[in-house]
Structure formats: C-alpha cells, structure tokens
Write a protein that holds these residues in place. Structure first.
Motif, PDB file in Angstrom:
ATOM      1  N   ASP A  93       0.835  -1.215   0.000  1.00 15.83           N
ATOM      2  CA  ASP A  93       0.000   0.000   0.000  1.00 15.83           C
ATOM      3  C   ASP A  93       0.865   1.258   0.000  1.00 15.83           C
ATOM      4  N   PRO A  94       0.240   2.417  -0.252  1.00 18.32           N
ATOM      5  CA  PRO A  94       1.011   3.657  -0.424  1.00 18.32           C
ATOM      6  C   PRO A  94       1.892   4.032   0.772  1.00 18.32           C
ATOM      7  N   LEU A  95       1.431   3.785   2.002  1.00 19.83           N
ATOM      8  CA  LEU A  95       2.298   4.132   3.141  1.00 19.83           C
ATOM      9  C   LEU A  95       3.520   3.221   3.184  1.00 19.83           C
ATOM     10  N   GLU A  96       3.307   1.955   2.841  1.00 22.41           N
ATOM     11  CA  GLU A  96       4.448   1.035   2.770  1.00 22.41           C
ATOM     12  C   GLU A  96       5.388   1.432   1.643  1.00 22.41           C
ATOM     13  N   GLY A 137      15.088  12.826 -19.221  1.00 23.24           N
ATOM     14  CA  GLY A 137      15.430  11.480 -19.660  1.00 23.24           C
ATOM     15  C   GLY A 137      14.664  10.402 -18.924  1.00 23.24           C
ATOM     16  N   GLY A 138      13.959  10.750 -17.899  1.00 25.96           N
ATOM     17  CA  GLY A 138      13.218   9.743 -17.161  1.00 25.96           C
ATOM     18  C   GLY A 138      12.594  10.391 -15.951  1.00 25.96           C
ATOM     19  N   GLU A 139      12.105   9.577 -15.054  1.00 25.69           N
ATOM     20  CA  GLU A 139      11.502  10.124 -13.851  1.00 25.69           C
ATOM     21  C   GLU A 139      12.585  10.635 -12.919  1.00 25.69           C
ATOM     22  N   THR A 140      12.243  11.623 -12.143  1.00 26.10           N
ATOM     23  CA  THR A 140      13.142  12.090 -11.107  1.00 26.10           C
ATOM     24  C   THR A 140      12.665  11.501  -9.781  1.00 26.10           C
ATOM     25  N   TYR A 141      13.509  11.570  -8.759  1.00 23.57           N
ATOM     26  CA  TYR A 141      13.076  11.145  -7.417  1.00 23.57           C
ATOM     27  C   TYR A 141      11.773  11.828  -7.043  1.00 23.57           C
ATOM     28  N   VAL A 142      11.734  13.135  -7.328  1.00 24.03           N
ATOM     29  CA  VAL A 142      10.568  13.917  -6.907  1.00 24.03           C
ATOM     30  C   VAL A 142       9.297  13.358  -7.536  1.00 24.03           C
ATOM     31  N   VAL A 143       9.385  12.973  -8.808  1.00 28.83           N
ATOM     32  CA  VAL A 143       8.187  12.454  -9.495  1.00 28.83           C
ATOM     33  C   VAL A 143       7.792  11.085  -8.943  1.00 28.83           C
ATOM     34  N   VAL A 144       8.767  10.237  -8.686  1.00 28.24           N
ATOM     35  CA  VAL A 144       8.467   8.916  -8.108  1.00 28.24           C
ATOM     36  C   VAL A 144       7.735   9.088  -6.770  1.00 28.24           C
ATOM     37  N   LEU A 145       8.253   9.985  -5.952  1.00 22.85           N
ATOM     38  CA  LEU A 145       7.671  10.235  -4.633  1.00 22.85           C
ATOM     39  C   LEU A 145       6.285  10.878  -4.751  1.00 22.85           C
ATOM     40  N   GLN A 146       6.185  11.824  -5.660  1.00 24.93           N
ATOM     41  CA  GLN A 146       4.903  12.512  -5.871  1.00 24.93           C
ATOM     42  C   GLN A 146       3.793  11.511  -6.222  1.00 24.93           C
ATOM     43  N   ARG A 147       4.094  10.553  -7.080  1.00 27.04           N
ATOM     44  CA  ARG A 147       3.100   9.544  -7.471  1.00 27.04           C
ATOM     45  C   ARG A 147       2.661   8.712  -6.279  1.00 27.04           C
ATOM     46  N   ILE A 148       3.615   8.393  -5.393  1.00 25.46           N
ATOM     47  CA  ILE A 148       3.268   7.620  -4.192  1.00 25.46           C
ATOM     48  C   ILE A 148       2.316   8.431  -3.308  1.00 25.46           C
ATOM     49  N   LEU A 149       2.617   9.712  -3.140  1.00 21.35           N
ATOM     50  CA  LEU A 149       1.758  10.554  -2.301  1.00 21.35           C
ATOM     51  C   LEU A 149       0.366  10.718  -2.932  1.00 21.35           C
ATOM     52  N   ILE A 158      -2.918   9.360   2.927  1.00 22.25           N
ATOM     53  CA  ILE A 158      -2.105  10.585   2.961  1.00 22.25           C
ATOM     54  C   ILE A 158      -3.068  11.771   3.074  1.00 22.25           C
ATOM     55  N   ASP A 159      -2.709  12.719   3.943  1.00 25.03           N
ATOM     56  CA  ASP A 159      -3.502  13.934   4.167  1.00 25.03           C
ATOM     57  C   ASP A 159      -3.843  14.603   2.825  1.00 25.03           C
ATOM     58  N   GLY A 160      -5.149  14.740   2.546  1.00 24.53           N
ATOM     59  CA  GLY A 160      -5.601  15.335   1.284  1.00 24.53           C
ATOM     60  C   GLY A 160      -5.273  16.821   1.172  1.00 24.53           C
ATOM     61  N   GLY A 161      -4.910  17.443   2.296  1.00 25.96           N
ATOM     62  CA  GLY A 161      -4.602  18.875   2.275  1.00 25.96           C
ATOM     63  C   GLY A 161      -3.179  19.180   1.839  1.00 25.96           C
ATOM     64  N   ILE A 162      -2.403  18.107   1.640  1.00 23.82           N
ATOM     65  CA  ILE A 162      -0.991  18.299   1.272  1.00 23.82           C
ATOM     66  C   ILE A 162      -0.829  18.399  -0.241  1.00 23.82           C
ATOM     67  N   ASP A 163       0.040  19.297  -0.697  1.00 27.35           N
ATOM     68  CA  ASP A 163       0.374  19.394  -2.119  1.00 27.35           C
ATOM     69  C   ASP A 163       1.454  18.338  -2.404  1.00 27.35           C
ATOM     70  N   PRO A 164       1.103  17.288  -3.171  1.00 31.63           N
ATOM     71  CA  PRO A 164       2.065  16.171  -3.347  1.00 31.63           C
ATOM     72  C   PRO A 164       3.379  16.589  -3.989  1.00 31.63           C
ATOM     73  N   ARG A 165       3.311  17.541  -4.900  1.00 37.29           N
ATOM     74  CA  ARG A 165       4.527  17.993  -5.572  1.00 37.29           C
ATOM     75  C   ARG A 165       5.463  18.706  -4.583  1.00 37.29           C
ATOM     76  N   LEU A 166       4.897  19.677  -3.864  1.00 39.53           N
ATOM     77  CA  LEU A 166       5.699  20.454  -2.919  1.00 39.53           C
ATOM     78  C   LEU A 166       6.229  19.562  -1.794  1.00 39.53           C
ATOM     79  N   ALA A 167       5.367  18.685  -1.262  1.00 36.17           N
ATOM     80  CA  ALA A 167       5.798  17.779  -0.192  1.00 36.17           C
ATOM     81  C   ALA A 167       6.942  16.893  -0.692  1.00 36.17           C
ATOM     82  N   SER A 168       6.871  16.450  -1.948  1.00 40.33           N
ATOM     83  CA  SER A 168       7.923  15.596  -2.503  1.00 40.33           C
ATOM     84  C   SER A 168       9.255  16.339  -2.608  1.00 40.33           C
TER      85      SER A 168
END
Lengths: 227, 227
Positions: A93-96, A137-149, A158-168
């Motif tokens: 799951d996403p938290l894992e 050239g591919g995904e960045t760490y930030v994008v991988v993390l953003q997708r998880i959030l 995950i708290d719906g009030g959080i901006d996934p991009r900024l949090a990443s």
C-alpha cells in the motif's frame, strides 16, 4: 587526441577505443577529486594527477571536465531511480511504498556516498542542456515520490490537504541533506538512520484515518520504522 | 597594501581605515560572485571586477578571499540565531515554539537568500579554525531546535521515542534544502511555504497526546500552519 598523448604502456598495442574498466577507475578518481575540491576548482590536470596518468590520456575517455561530472551524476541518478522502482514495486500500500522509498533512498545514498553527494552538490554546475537531458530522460526522485503521495491521497492514507509535488520536493531535500553530515563510521548505521527518517516522514504526511488505524501517531511512526 | 592600490577617487583623502558602508557593499558583491561561481572557483580578481575597483584596493578590507566567506557566513549566521531567539521566546508552549522556529527559519532564508545559500553550500570551505569558531561562538540552529524538542518531550507534546539531536539535524537539513529551489518570484510566497513546512515538521515529531488534544493529525497540521 594526438599519438603522443597515449599512455606509454599501451603504445604499440592496437587500440579499439577506451577500456571500460579503466574508464570506470578514472571516473571514480575524478569523483574523489571533485568531492574534495569542488567541481569548479577541479581541473583535468588534477584528475590526471589523481589517476597517475598524463593529462592528454584522459582525452581518450572524455572531451571535457564536464563529461566527468555528467558521467558521475547520470550513472548514480539512473541507478538510484531504478533502485527506488524495484523497492517500491514490492510494497502493498502507499504508506508502505513511502516507507520503502525513504529507506531505499537513505541506504542508496549511504552506499554511493561520493557520487551521490556530487549529484546533490554539483548538479547545477552541469550545462543547461545536460541538466535538461537528465531531468527529461526519465523520472526524477521527486516524481516517483509525488506519485506515491498521490496514490496515498486517493486511498485516503495521505492527508488530502498536502500538495504532493511540494511535499515531494521538501522530503527529497530532507533526504538529500544527509549527504552533508552522514559518515559511514558515524554512531548510527544507515539502516538505523533510515528508521528515523521513515518514522518522521511517514508521520509528516499521514492522514487522520491512517493514524487512527495504526493506533496513534507514535505507533505509526515506530511501526514503519522497522524495515 | 601599497599606496598605488588605493582607489583613485579616494587618493589624498585622509584614511582612517576602511569605510564600513563601502565594506558592506563590497561584501554584498563578493557574495553574488561566490553564489554564481562557487567559492573555490572565485578569485579576489573576480570580486574586484564585480565591485569595479582595483584588486589591490580589496586588501584595505580583507587579507584573503576566505575573509569574505567568513564575513558573509558569520554575519548571516549571527543574525539568524538572534532572530530565532526573538521569535521562539514569544511562544507559549514547545509546539508553538517549534512552529515559530520553523516559520522564522523559512522567512529568514527567503529574506537573506544570497548569504543564507552561501552559508549552506560553502560552510565546509572555511578553514577548520573558522568553522570551529562559528560553531563554538554560540548556539547553532541545531542546538536551538534540539532544546525546543527536549522541552517538548518533558512536557509530553513531542514523541519521547525521538532523538532530539538527530531529529534537529534532519529538520535543519530539510529547511536548509529550500535554498536549492526557492525563488522569490516562484508560485508561493515564503509565508505560504512556511505554512507547509510548519505543518509537516510539527506532525513529524508530535506526541500521541498532542495529536489527540489537537483533534487529530490533520487538524494539528493545519492549526499550526496559520502563522
């Protein structure tokens, strides 16, 4: 690339282009010099001195000092991204997934400390063209993390009030900053550090329902900490 | 310091030592060059060119390039620490102090972006002697934050399972990493960014009872976010 630049030992041997193993050794030496002196202050001559070959011989492998920086950063970046994918794909799951991402990030940085630190510190010294190439050239760490959030928000953990991009961006910055102080011979293993990062980062974005179903914030923090 | 190095406009004027206002201008110009080129690659000549004076004239103000780096870092460090103290002293309880610290840190960095970024990036380029002087000369951010977390643990609002020292290093690293991407003309104001940082950081260390008395993690996150 004049003939006189060739390494004396290799003269007369038929050359079929640069030796990949030797190239890897040279790149490793270049990384050590760049880490010590900083990229801007490093010259091709410094790298040749560290390797113990003639400056001209380096031009069998690269055309410029920037080629070294690019090679160091591109390789560690590609390997890290591939590592994050492998690790997070195994999570249910996403938290894992988030916990697995954070742990993999810490372990990877600890295990590739020289090139990883260079990637964090010197990325902006690459030419605009090459920065764009790596970013696009591919995904960045930030994008991988953003997708998880984002996945976590859809599933309500995950708290719906959080901006996934900024949090990443913030979380990646927090993880990358370990290159400033982590030392392999320090008081904590990379795995112990990963425990702390996982606990703090998961609890910094978890939803109210995720906290409740874990039995409270402290339980959530420590449950994800045991890798 | 030869006479011929003096600025032409000032020749013949009785000198009573360097002009503090002019010195401040020069340090500001030096900071811009160091930010652009990186400290290692910056020369005294580069700084003189940016200011538009003769290289020799700079030696009225400093003895070496490192004196500029020291001045930039020491000034911004002292001002930041003093700012953190003023802000956190006004707060009633440890979670409010933590929120005030985080907000002040973000606003200060945004407001002093050039010297603050140099402090983050180039601190390790100072000589060992001067690094020790700054570290021992007073409290560091990490120590100010650590005390807040310790107080919070005594009062039961910060998770007792957290190592205050390590958490302070991680949080400071997260905050400092904003110098890598924050731009004054970006989509969010510094105050909006501070809201996000405060929410994530407070929830990353809050105790179970603090979360419960706030009415849940999401409420805690957003309640501290409104400055």
């Amino acid at each position: 690339m004049s003939k006189t630049d060739a390494e004396p030992a290799k003269r007369g041997r038929p050359r079929r282009g640069p030796d990949p193993e030797r190239y890897a050794e040279i790149v490793e030496a270049a990384a050590e010099v760049i880490l010590d002196k900083g990229y801007s202050a490093t010259s091709i001559q410094d790298i040749a001195d560290r390797v113990g070959i003639l400056k001209g011989s380096l031009y069998h492998y690269v055309r410029s000092k920037e080629d070294f920086l690019y090679k160091i950063i591109k390789d560690v970046y590609d390997e890290a991204i591939s590592d994050m994918h492998t690790v997070t794909e195994g999570a249910r799951d996403p938290l894992e997934k988030l916990a697995a991402f954070v742990r993999a990030h810490v372990l990877f940085a600890a295990d590739h400390l020289v090139p990883y630190t260079i990637q964090v510190r010197e990325f902006d010294r690459l030419s605009e063209h090459r920065r764009a190439e790596i970013r696009e050239g591919g995904e960045t760490y930030v994008v991988v993390l953003q997708r998880i959030l984002e996945e976590g928000q859809r599933e309500g953990v995950i708290d719906g009030g959080i901006d996934p991009r900024l949090a990443s961006i913030m979380i990646t910055g927090e993880l990358n900053s370990m290159t400033r102080w982590y030392r392999p011979d320090g008081p904590r293993t990379a795995d112990q550090l990963a425990d702390v990062y996982v606990g703090m980062i998961v609890s910094s974005v978890a939803s109210a329902s995720a906290v409740e179903s874990a039995g409270g914030i402290e339980t959530l923090r420590s449950s994800f900490s045991r890798g």
